[in-house]
Design an enzyme around this catalytic site. Structure first.
Site, PDB file in Angstrom:
ATOM      1  N   SER A  80     -47.079  -7.201 -65.382  1.00  0.00           N
ATOM      2  CA  SER A  80     -47.331  -8.552 -65.908  1.00  0.00           C
ATOM      3  C   SER A  80     -47.186  -9.602 -64.803  1.00  0.00           C
ATOM      4  O   SER A  80     -46.534  -9.374 -63.800  1.00  0.00           O
ATOM      5  CB  SER A  80     -46.329  -8.884 -67.015  1.00  0.00           C
TER       6      SER A  80
HETATM    7  N1  SAH Z   1     -43.138  -4.090 -68.021  1.00  0.00           N
HETATM    8  C1  SAH Z   1     -44.188  -3.501 -67.242  1.00  0.00           C
HETATM    9  C2  SAH Z   1     -45.528  -3.814 -67.861  1.00  0.00           C
HETATM   10  C3  SAH Z   1     -46.202  -2.564 -68.208  1.00  0.00           C
HETATM   11  S1  SAH Z   1     -47.689  -2.714 -69.118  1.00  0.00           S
HETATM   12  C4  SAH Z   1     -44.115  -3.903 -65.791  1.00  0.00           C
HETATM   13  O1  SAH Z   1     -43.333  -4.798 -65.438  1.00  0.00           O
HETATM   14  O2  SAH Z   1     -44.799  -3.294 -64.970  1.00  0.00           O
HETATM   15  C5  SAH Z   1     -47.220  -1.903 -70.627  1.00  0.00           C
HETATM   16  C6  SAH Z   1     -46.701  -0.494 -70.492  1.00  0.00           C
HETATM   17  O3  SAH Z   1     -46.483   0.005 -71.814  1.00  0.00           O
HETATM   18  C7  SAH Z   1     -47.642   0.491 -69.804  1.00  0.00           C
HETATM   19  O4  SAH Z   1     -46.991   1.096 -68.747  1.00  0.00           O
HETATM   20  C8  SAH Z   1     -47.986   1.484 -70.907  1.00  0.00           C
HETATM   21  O5  SAH Z   1     -48.192   2.802 -70.433  1.00  0.00           O
HETATM   22  C9  SAH Z   1     -46.754   1.382 -71.791  1.00  0.00           C
HETATM   23  N2  SAH Z   1     -46.947   1.864 -73.160  1.00  0.00           N
HETATM   24  C10 SAH Z   1     -48.041   1.782 -73.956  1.00  0.00           C
HETATM   25  N3  SAH Z   1     -47.802   2.339 -75.159  1.00  0.00           N
HETATM   26  C11 SAH Z   1     -46.530   2.802 -75.127  1.00  0.00           C
HETATM   27  C12 SAH Z   1     -45.684   3.461 -76.061  1.00  0.00           C
HETATM   28  N4  SAH Z   1     -46.086   3.772 -77.291  1.00  0.00           N
HETATM   29  N5  SAH Z   1     -44.434   3.790 -75.672  1.00  0.00           N
HETATM   30  C13 SAH Z   1     -43.982   3.473 -74.431  1.00  0.00           C
HETATM   31  N6  SAH Z   1     -44.726   2.841 -73.507  1.00  0.00           N
HETATM   32  C14 SAH Z   1     -45.982   2.508 -73.842  1.00  0.00           C
END
Ligand code: SAH
Length: 225
Positions: A68
């Site tokens: 993000s």
């Molecule tokens: N907080 C992260 C943002 C990641 S984007 C950062 O700072 O980089 C959102 C993330 O949620 C992705 O890595 C994606 O793979 C994960 N995601 C999607 N669905 C999910 C689920 N059901 N359980 C756990 N993670 C999930």
């Protein structure tokens, strides 16, 4: 961070991020600003995008996912009102950058990621940076944290969902302590509203923060694949 020089090659761009993208907008919590100044976002960015490590936008981290933008990381952290006594659950470890920010403010962070590859690389970076108050889990975070491994109280004080959800997943609301906060992007594919909810007597009292755009949380209580 241990073993890391304060004056690194990114100090000027990190300073610019703090002044313009965070303080210049509505990030006012001094603890959040201090942590954003401390955590090296460049460490969580693939080598192909290093030059944009402190630009205020999301960046690709592999597996079709994104880290993000710094302003949103700071805003969601500020909205969560974390203190040193908090057990925090994060859904969507991704690069591990938001996890690092939370770990500097909380007692312990429990973080769930769907992709083992992303969880492994986040764990490696956080280990290298010397952060130790984090527990990782690979699985469907929409179902909550595995019950046998819950914090001693049986509940989380704060929950952050870093992927878009159609509504707050019921298992997550169930694992939040009474009086605790949950921050999440809620809406449909492509556009959501960032909401900050306080749990009161088994109900979530919702406050709208702003419009946002996140990748989707895919899972049983999230979006369908
Ligand atoms: N907080 C992260 C943002 C990641 S984007 C950062 O700072 O980089 C959102 C993330 O949620 C992705 O890595 C994606 O793979 C994960 N995601 C999607 N669905 C999910 C689920 N059901 N359980 C756990 N993670 C999930």
């Amino acid at each position: 961070m241990p073993g890391r020089q304060k004056k690194d090659g990114f100090s000027a761009s990190r300073e610019r991020m703090l002044t313009w993208d965070l303080k210049g907008r509505d990030i006012t919590d001094p603890r959040v600003l201090a942590v954003m100044a401390e955590v090296p976002r460049d460490e969580f960015i693939p080598s192909s995008h290093q030059s944009q490590a402190y630009s205020d936008g999301p960046l690709p981290i592999g597996m079709g996912q994104t880290i993000s933008q710094p302003y949103i990381v700071a805003l969601m952290t500020q909205e969560l009102r974390i203190d040193r006594g908090c057990d925090v659950l994060e859904i969507g470890t991704g690069s591990g950058y938001q996890t690092a920010v939370l770990s500097k403010l909380a007692k312990k962070v429990y973080t769930v990621e769907r992709f083992g590859e992303l969880a492994e690389s986040a764990q490696a970076v956080l280990g290298r940076l010397g952060v130790s108050n984090i527990e990782f889990h690979v699985g469907d975070g929409s179902c909550g944290w595995p019950v046998p491994k819950l914090p001693p109280s049986g509940y989380f004080d704060r929950i952050m969902i870093t992927a878009a959800v159609p509504q707050i997943p019921a298992p997550l609301a169930g694992q939040l302590v009474d009086g605790g906060f949950i921050v999440a992007p809620v809406g449909c594919r492509g556009s959501q509203t960032l909401v900050s909810c306080r749990k009161k007597e088994d109900k979530l009292i919702e406050r709208i923060v702003c419009d946002v755009r996140f990748v989707r949380l895919l899972g049983k209580h999230g979006f369908e694949q």
